[in-house]
Enzyme design. Structure first.
Site, mmCIF file in Angstrom:
data_model
loop_
_atom_site.group_PDB
_atom_site.id
_atom_site.type_symbol
_atom_site.label_atom_id
_atom_site.label_comp_id
_atom_site.label_asym_id
_atom_site.label_seq_id
_atom_site.Cartn_x
_atom_site.Cartn_y
_atom_site.Cartn_z
ATOM 1 N N PHE A 22 0.955 -1.242 -0.034
ATOM 2 C CA PHE A 22 -0.043 0.054 0.029
ATOM 3 C C PHE A 22 0.913 1.149 0.156
ATOM 4 O O PHE A 22 1.921 1.106 0.640
ATOM 5 C CB PHE A 22 -0.757 0.029 1.268
ATOM 6 C CG PHE A 22 -2.148 0.646 1.073
ATOM 7 C CD1 PHE A 22 -3.124 0.072 0.908
ATOM 8 C CD2 PHE A 22 -2.051 2.016 0.901
ATOM 9 C CE1 PHE A 22 -4.495 0.676 0.779
ATOM 10 C CE2 PHE A 22 -3.429 2.844 1.016
ATOM 11 C CZ PHE A 22 -4.654 2.001 0.772
ATOM 12 N N ALA A 56 -0.009 -2.027 5.808
ATOM 13 C CA ALA A 56 0.675 -2.110 7.139
ATOM 14 C C ALA A 56 0.037 -2.862 8.233
ATOM 15 O O ALA A 56 0.656 -3.446 9.046
ATOM 16 C CB ALA A 56 0.994 -0.509 7.605
ATOM 17 N N PHE A 57 -1.277 -2.935 8.000
ATOM 18 C CA PHE A 57 -2.162 -3.881 8.973
ATOM 19 C C PHE A 57 -1.467 -5.023 9.018
ATOM 20 O O PHE A 57 -1.486 -5.836 10.129
ATOM 21 C CB PHE A 57 -3.665 -3.909 8.592
ATOM 22 C CG PHE A 57 -4.238 -4.439 9.635
ATOM 23 C CD1 PHE A 57 -5.010 -3.766 10.695
ATOM 24 C CD2 PHE A 57 -4.715 -5.734 9.428
ATOM 25 C CE1 PHE A 57 -5.822 -4.628 11.776
ATOM 26 C CE2 PHE A 57 -5.583 -6.329 10.075
ATOM 27 C CZ PHE A 57 -6.007 -5.696 11.460
ATOM 28 N N GLU A 58 -1.009 -5.896 7.870
ATOM 29 C CA GLU A 58 -0.625 -7.307 7.831
ATOM 30 C C GLU A 58 0.949 -7.201 8.188
ATOM 31 O O GLU A 58 1.303 -8.460 8.425
ATOM 32 C CB GLU A 58 -0.745 -7.608 6.392
ATOM 33 C CG GLU A 58 -2.277 -8.127 5.861
ATOM 34 C CD GLU A 58 -3.170 -6.733 5.543
ATOM 35 O OE1 GLU A 58 -2.525 -5.785 5.063
ATOM 36 O OE2 GLU A 58 -4.172 -6.864 6.053
ATOM 37 N N ALA A 80 3.925 2.601 4.749
ATOM 38 C CA ALA A 80 3.615 3.890 4.806
ATOM 39 C C ALA A 80 1.898 4.000 5.097
ATOM 40 O O ALA A 80 1.157 3.499 4.107
ATOM 41 C CB ALA A 80 3.966 4.353 3.322
ATOM 42 N N VAL A 81 1.672 4.517 6.094
ATOM 43 C CA VAL A 81 0.375 4.893 6.227
ATOM 44 C C VAL A 81 0.060 6.435 6.340
ATOM 45 O O VAL A 81 0.766 7.088 6.821
ATOM 46 C CB VAL A 81 -0.303 4.578 7.526
ATOM 47 C CG1 VAL A 81 -1.624 4.506 7.784
ATOM 48 C CG2 VAL A 81 0.349 2.913 8.004
ATOM 49 N N THR A 86 -10.805 9.653 6.328
ATOM 50 C CA THR A 86 -11.412 8.653 6.991
ATOM 51 C C THR A 86 -10.519 8.445 8.334
ATOM 52 O O THR A 86 -9.252 8.494 8.470
ATOM 53 C CB THR A 86 -11.677 7.291 6.479
ATOM 54 O OG1 THR A 86 -10.410 6.733 6.159
ATOM 55 C CG2 THR A 86 -12.229 7.666 4.733
ATOM 56 N N HIS A 88 -9.979 5.589 9.193
ATOM 57 C CA HIS A 88 -9.184 4.258 8.715
ATOM 58 C C HIS A 88 -7.792 4.327 9.110
ATOM 59 O O HIS A 88 -7.033 3.402 9.584
ATOM 60 C CB HIS A 88 -9.274 3.823 7.311
ATOM 61 C CG HIS A 88 -9.217 2.308 6.865
ATOM 62 N ND1 HIS A 88 -9.965 1.623 7.178
ATOM 63 C CD2 HIS A 88 -8.031 2.056 5.963
ATOM 64 C CE1 HIS A 88 -9.372 0.442 6.966
ATOM 65 N NE2 HIS A 88 -8.489 0.504 5.973
ATOM 66 N N ARG A 127 10.464 11.630 3.667
ATOM 67 C CA ARG A 127 11.078 10.574 4.610
ATOM 68 C C ARG A 127 11.400 9.511 3.855
ATOM 69 O O ARG A 127 11.993 8.442 4.296
ATOM 70 C CB ARG A 127 10.048 10.179 5.603
ATOM 71 C CG ARG A 127 9.884 11.502 6.306
ATOM 72 C CD ARG A 127 8.330 11.260 7.386
ATOM 73 N NE ARG A 127 8.301 12.426 8.282
ATOM 74 C CZ ARG A 127 7.813 13.484 8.022
ATOM 75 N NH1 ARG A 127 7.598 13.895 6.748
ATOM 76 N NH2 ARG A 127 7.822 14.485 8.931
HETATM 77 N N1 INI Z 1 -2.499 0.391 4.488
HETATM 78 C C1 INI Z 1 -1.193 0.890 4.431
HETATM 79 O O1 INI Z 1 -0.433 0.386 4.645
HETATM 80 N N2 INI Z 1 -1.321 2.289 4.297
HETATM 81 C C2 INI Z 1 -2.157 3.107 4.294
HETATM 82 O O2 INI Z 1 -2.387 4.343 4.099
HETATM 83 C C3 INI Z 1 -3.492 2.415 4.214
HETATM 84 N N3 INI Z 1 -4.990 3.059 4.370
HETATM 85 O O3 INI Z 1 -4.921 4.352 4.325
HETATM 86 O O4 INI Z 1 -5.984 2.516 4.449
HETATM 87 C C4 INI Z 1 -3.518 1.008 4.241
HETATM 88 N N4 INI Z 1 -4.760 0.252 4.220
HETATM 89 C C5 INI Z 1 -4.969 -1.022 4.168
HETATM 90 C C6 INI Z 1 -4.780 -1.867 5.331
HETATM 91 O O5 INI Z 1 -3.356 -1.941 5.545
HETATM 92 C C7 INI Z 1 -4.991 -3.638 5.055
HETATM 93 O O6 INI Z 1 -4.037 -3.876 4.125
HETATM 94 C C8 INI Z 1 -6.277 -3.597 4.705
HETATM 95 O O7 INI Z 1 -7.315 -3.057 5.440
HETATM 96 C C9 INI Z 1 -6.677 -5.195 4.814
HETATM 97 O O8 INI Z 1 -6.566 -5.964 6.069
#
Ligand code: INI
Length: 153
Positions: A22, A56-58, A80-81, A86, A88, A127
């Site tokens: 992502f 990043a969640f994974e 990178a988030v 939102t 999220h 960064r």
């Molecule tokens: N994942 C990121 O790594 N960066 C983000 O900015 C982001 N946003 O903004 O939604 C993001 N979402 C996806 C998340 O990490 C998961 O892959 C997804 O929710 C499936 O579990």
């Protein structure tokens, strides 16, 4: 007084990098910086394992499995988030940081947190090879220093 610190000598180390796709325009640059930082400090490119995940969640769940293989001297987490409109952002950034933090306490090897959390893509790009350096490159130095510090403890 005894001062303990880790050197920046990466010779002979085996390093895992977990990188999320992502915002890949940013995370690809973090990855390049991390590889450059490792190789410049003596890590052989044959000793760098790269694991790619969706977001990043994974990262924590992948990092946990990689740590469990016990094959690496350190694990570097890159992502990178970027804050959007939102909430999220807060969930993804928070869960990623929390999960990586928990792993870093539980693992026997250093786990390096280099997940950018920024308000804009511009700040993230700054960064990741822009005017604020490359946090992936910095993460490589942090990983090597921590491996060598752990050897002193
Ligand atoms: N994942 C990121 O790594 N960066 C983000 O900015 C982001 N946003 O903004 O939604 C993001 N979402 C996806 C998340 O990490 C998961 O892959 C997804 O929710 C499936 O579990």
């Amino acid at each position: 007084m005894v001062n303990h610190e880790g050197s920046l000598d990466g010779n002979g180390l085996k390093i895992a990098i977990i990188v999320s796709r992502f915002n890949s325009i940013v995370t690809d640059r973090l990855l390049s910086g991390a590889i450059d930082g490792l190789v410049r400090r003596g890590v052989s490119d044959k000793e760098i394992d790269i694991y790619r995940c969706p977001g990043a969640f994974e990262i924590p769940s992948v990092a946990k499995r990689v740590i469990d293989t016990k094959k690496h001297d350190a694990v570097i987490c890159l992502g990178a988030v970027v804050r959007g409109e939102t909430p999220h952002f807060d969930y993804v950034a928070g869960e990623s940081a929390k999960g990586i933090g928990q792993l870093s306490l539980a693992a026997q090897v250093p786990v390096i947190y280099s997940v950018l959390t920024t308000d804009s893509m511009e700040q993230a790009a700054d960064r990741a090879g822009g005017k604020s350096g490359n946090k992936g490159f910095d993460a490589a130095a942090d990983a090597i220093e921590m491996v060598n510090l752990f050897k002193h403890i």
